[in-house]
Enzyme design. Structure first.
Site, PDB file in Angstrom:
ATOM      1  N   GLY A  53       0.812  -1.216   0.000  1.00 44.36           N
ATOM      2  CA  GLY A  53       0.000   0.000   0.000  1.00 44.36           C
ATOM      3  C   GLY A  53       0.838   1.254   0.000  1.00 44.36           C
ATOM      4  N   ASP A 167      12.131  -8.495   6.943  1.00 39.95           N
ATOM      5  CA  ASP A 167      12.266  -7.542   5.835  1.00 39.95           C
ATOM      6  C   ASP A 167      13.155  -6.372   6.245  1.00 39.95           C
ATOM      7  OD1 ASP A 167      11.876  -6.775   3.221  1.00 39.95           O
ATOM      8  OD2 ASP A 167       9.937  -5.840   3.563  1.00 39.95           O
TER       9      ASP A 167
HETATM   10  N1  LIG Z   1       6.288   6.649   9.744  1.00 43.28           N
HETATM   11  C1  LIG Z   1       6.759   7.110   8.597  1.00 43.28           C
HETATM   12  N2  LIG Z   1       7.231   8.358   8.514  1.00 43.28           N
HETATM   13  C2  LIG Z   1       7.731   8.831   7.353  1.00 43.28           C
HETATM   14  N3  LIG Z   1       7.804   8.113   6.218  1.00 43.28           N
HETATM   15  C3  LIG Z   1       7.342   6.858   6.228  1.00 43.28           C
HETATM   16  C4  LIG Z   1       6.787   6.294   7.407  1.00 43.28           C
HETATM   17  N4  LIG Z   1       6.421   5.023   7.131  1.00 43.28           N
HETATM   18  C5  LIG Z   1       6.733   4.812   5.843  1.00 43.28           C
HETATM   19  N5  LIG Z   1       7.271   5.924   5.280  1.00 43.28           N
HETATM   20  C6  LIG Z   1       7.719   6.095   3.897  1.00 43.28           C
HETATM   21  O1  LIG Z   1       6.876   5.371   3.035  1.00 43.28           O
HETATM   22  C7  LIG Z   1       7.640   4.478   2.223  1.00 43.28           C
HETATM   23  C8  LIG Z   1       6.785   3.245   1.977  1.00 43.28           C
HETATM   24  O2  LIG Z   1       6.701   2.491   3.171  1.00 43.28           O
HETATM   25  P1  LIG Z   1       6.243   0.985   3.208  1.00 43.28           P
HETATM   26  O3  LIG Z   1       6.573   0.462   4.542  1.00 43.28           O
HETATM   27  O4  LIG Z   1       4.825   0.870   2.783  1.00 43.28           O
HETATM   28  O5  LIG Z   1       7.042   0.306   2.025  1.00 43.28           O
HETATM   29  P2  LIG Z   1       8.536  -0.191   1.817  1.00 43.28           P
HETATM   30  O6  LIG Z   1       9.122  -0.610   3.098  1.00 43.28           O
HETATM   31  O7  LIG Z   1       9.277   0.863   1.044  1.00 43.28           O
HETATM   32  O8  LIG Z   1       8.286  -1.423   0.860  1.00 43.28           O
HETATM   33  P3  LIG Z   1       7.629  -2.849   1.197  1.00 43.28           P
HETATM   34  O9  LIG Z   1       6.442  -2.644   2.065  1.00 43.28           O
HETATM   35  O10 LIG Z   1       7.255  -3.367  -0.147  1.00 43.28           O
HETATM   36  O11 LIG Z   1       8.678  -3.631   1.872  1.00 43.28           O
HETATM   37  C9  LIG Z   1       8.924   4.223   3.018  1.00 43.28           C
HETATM   38  O12 LIG Z   1      10.011   3.918   2.224  1.00 43.28           O
HETATM   39  C10 LIG Z   1       9.128   5.564   3.730  1.00 43.28           C
HETATM   40  O13 LIG Z   1       9.890   6.431   2.913  1.00 43.28           O
END
Ligand SMILES: Nc1ncnc2c1ncn2[C@@H]1O[C@H](COP(=O)(O)OP(=O)(O)OP(=O)(O)O)[C@@H](O)[C@H]1O
Length: 377
Positions: A53, A167
């Site tokens: 998402g 992860d």
């Molecule tokens: N609490 C937060 N504060 C600021 N930025 C955030 C926060 N949580 C997530 N993000 C941003 O949103 C992006 C997407 O996060 P998400 O955890 O959904 O995916 P991911 O870790 O990049 O990929 P995947 O879920 O496929 O492993 C992150 O790389 C980060 O830059």
């Protein structure tokens, strides 16, 4: 476990009844409140997108800033990811783990609310939108390494039951306003029953960070996180991505690149050029040696996370010297290490999809094709 049954407060107390300090509580949000906080999930509020998402920046009525993860589409898989993340986050609390503010489950909408991390992810500073700004001097990098190691060590050794993150990667290490590292994204986490050494499971994680025994056999244990963390340490020291594509058919993992240099004691050549030679050499050496020890293919020879913390902090001269004198750093073994990492590393495959079966029926490998593996673009 369904999301509804797992959503008790930190001590198993329902959120509304808690009497502890405000910062240790979380609550249920209404969809309306989150819509209003994020300007109706406006594109301009979008912070990033992961496999399950998008994440949006938002501001609550009290002025506090939040990050809201909105699950892409409703499915059993998404529901499971949601339940796991809420369950894990609700039970863990550590200065180096991202805190849960709450969640929302209305109709088919599933949203998780976190504290907003203004300095975004480590990935964005090493390879992404902040890379050119050079905010990561050596002192910060060392602190990020130690803090995130402590967060993972807490999951492995202190949380009950123990938790494997599954992860660990630079986009899952977020940075608060003081650049304090917070390990995030527990959607793939596995709770390890008491006494179990590993669990056999569908493979989830990100190419470039997957331990071979996990990628190939689905054997998940704490040492899979150790492997991924080793890759992250090398990334932090060198500024390189976990896998570099040398040409259309050849890829080089960060361990394959760093090990020969470490064996030749050319640590300065490993250092990120963005550091412009400003670093503490002994610390850089520690980070590299520990990174390589963690990301070796031989699972039984990887350190455990509490040792990783100790080694990174330089608390045990004896352990450090043992590590330095380890066989893997002796020049004559170069080819065998490299060969074994080549042969068993899943990155040698050119086939990168969001979901792929690398072993029919038994291994379902969810990979991130968006950020860490340049060749996937
Ligand atoms: N609490 C937060 N504060 C600021 N930025 C955030 C926060 N949580 C997530 N993000 C941003 O949103 C992006 C997407 O996060 P998400 O955890 O959904 O995916 P991911 O870790 O990049 O990929 P995947 O879920 O496929 O492993 C992150 O790389 C980060 O830059």
């Amino acid at each position: 476990m369904g999301w509804a049954s797992c959503c008790k407060g930190v001590d198993g107390v329902l959120p509304g009844r808690r009497k502890k300090k405000k910062e240790t509580t979380w609550r249920i949000f209404s969809l309306k409140e989150l819509q209003s906080a994020t300007n109706n999930f406006n594109y301009d509020n979008k912070l990033g997108e992961g496999g399950f998402g998008s994440v949006y920046w938002g501001q609550l009525w009290d002025g506090s800033q939040i990050a809201v993860k909105r699950l892409k589409s409703w499915s059993n898989k998404a529901e499971t990811e949601f339940a796991i993340e809420v369950e894990v986050l609700a039970t863990v609390r550590h200065k180096s783990l991202l805190s849960l503010r709450g969640y929302c489950a209305e109709g088919q909408e599933r949203l998780i609310v976190y504290d907003y991390m203004p300095n975004l992810s480590l990935h964005s500073h090493l390879h992404g939108q902040h890379a050119a700004e050079c905010h990561l001097g050596w002192e910060r990098r060392m602190k990020i390494a130690i803090d995130s190691a402590e967060g993972i060590a807490y999951l492995h050794h202190q949380a009950t039951p123990h938790i494997i993150h599954r992860d660990i990667k630079s986009s899952n290490v977020l940075l608060d306003k003081n650049f304090q590292a917070r390990v995030a994204d527990f959607g793939f986490a596995k709770l390890i029953p008491d006494g179990a050494t590993h669990v056999t499971t569908k493979v989830k994680g990100t190419l470039g960070y997957l331990a071979p025994e996990y990628a190939m056999l689905g054997k998940a244990s704490e040492s899979c996180d150790v492997f991924s963390f080793g890759v992250l340490l090398l990334e932090l020291a060198s500024g390189k991505r976990p896998v570099e594509k040398l040409n259309p058919t050849t890829k080089l993992t960060i361990t394959e690149w760093a090990l020969p240099l470490a064996r030749d004691k050319k640590f300065k050549e490993i250092a990120d050029p963005k550091l412009k030679d400003v670093f503490v050499e002994a610390e850089l050496k520690r980070m590299v040696l520990v990174g390589l020890a963690c990301s070796q293919n031989k699972q039984e020879q990887r350190p455990i996370m509490s040792e990783v913390v100790e080694l990174l902090k330089g608390e045990s001269a004896e352990k450090l010297s043992n590590l330095e004198n380890d066989e893997m750093f002796k020049p004559d073994l170069t080819s065998s290490f490299q060969d074994s990492s080549h042969s068993s590393h899943p990155d040698s495959s050119d086939c990168i999809t969001e979901e792929k079966n690398s072993k029919a029926d038994t291994i379902d490998e969810a990979v991130d094709s968006s950020e860490t593996v340049p060749s996937a673009r």
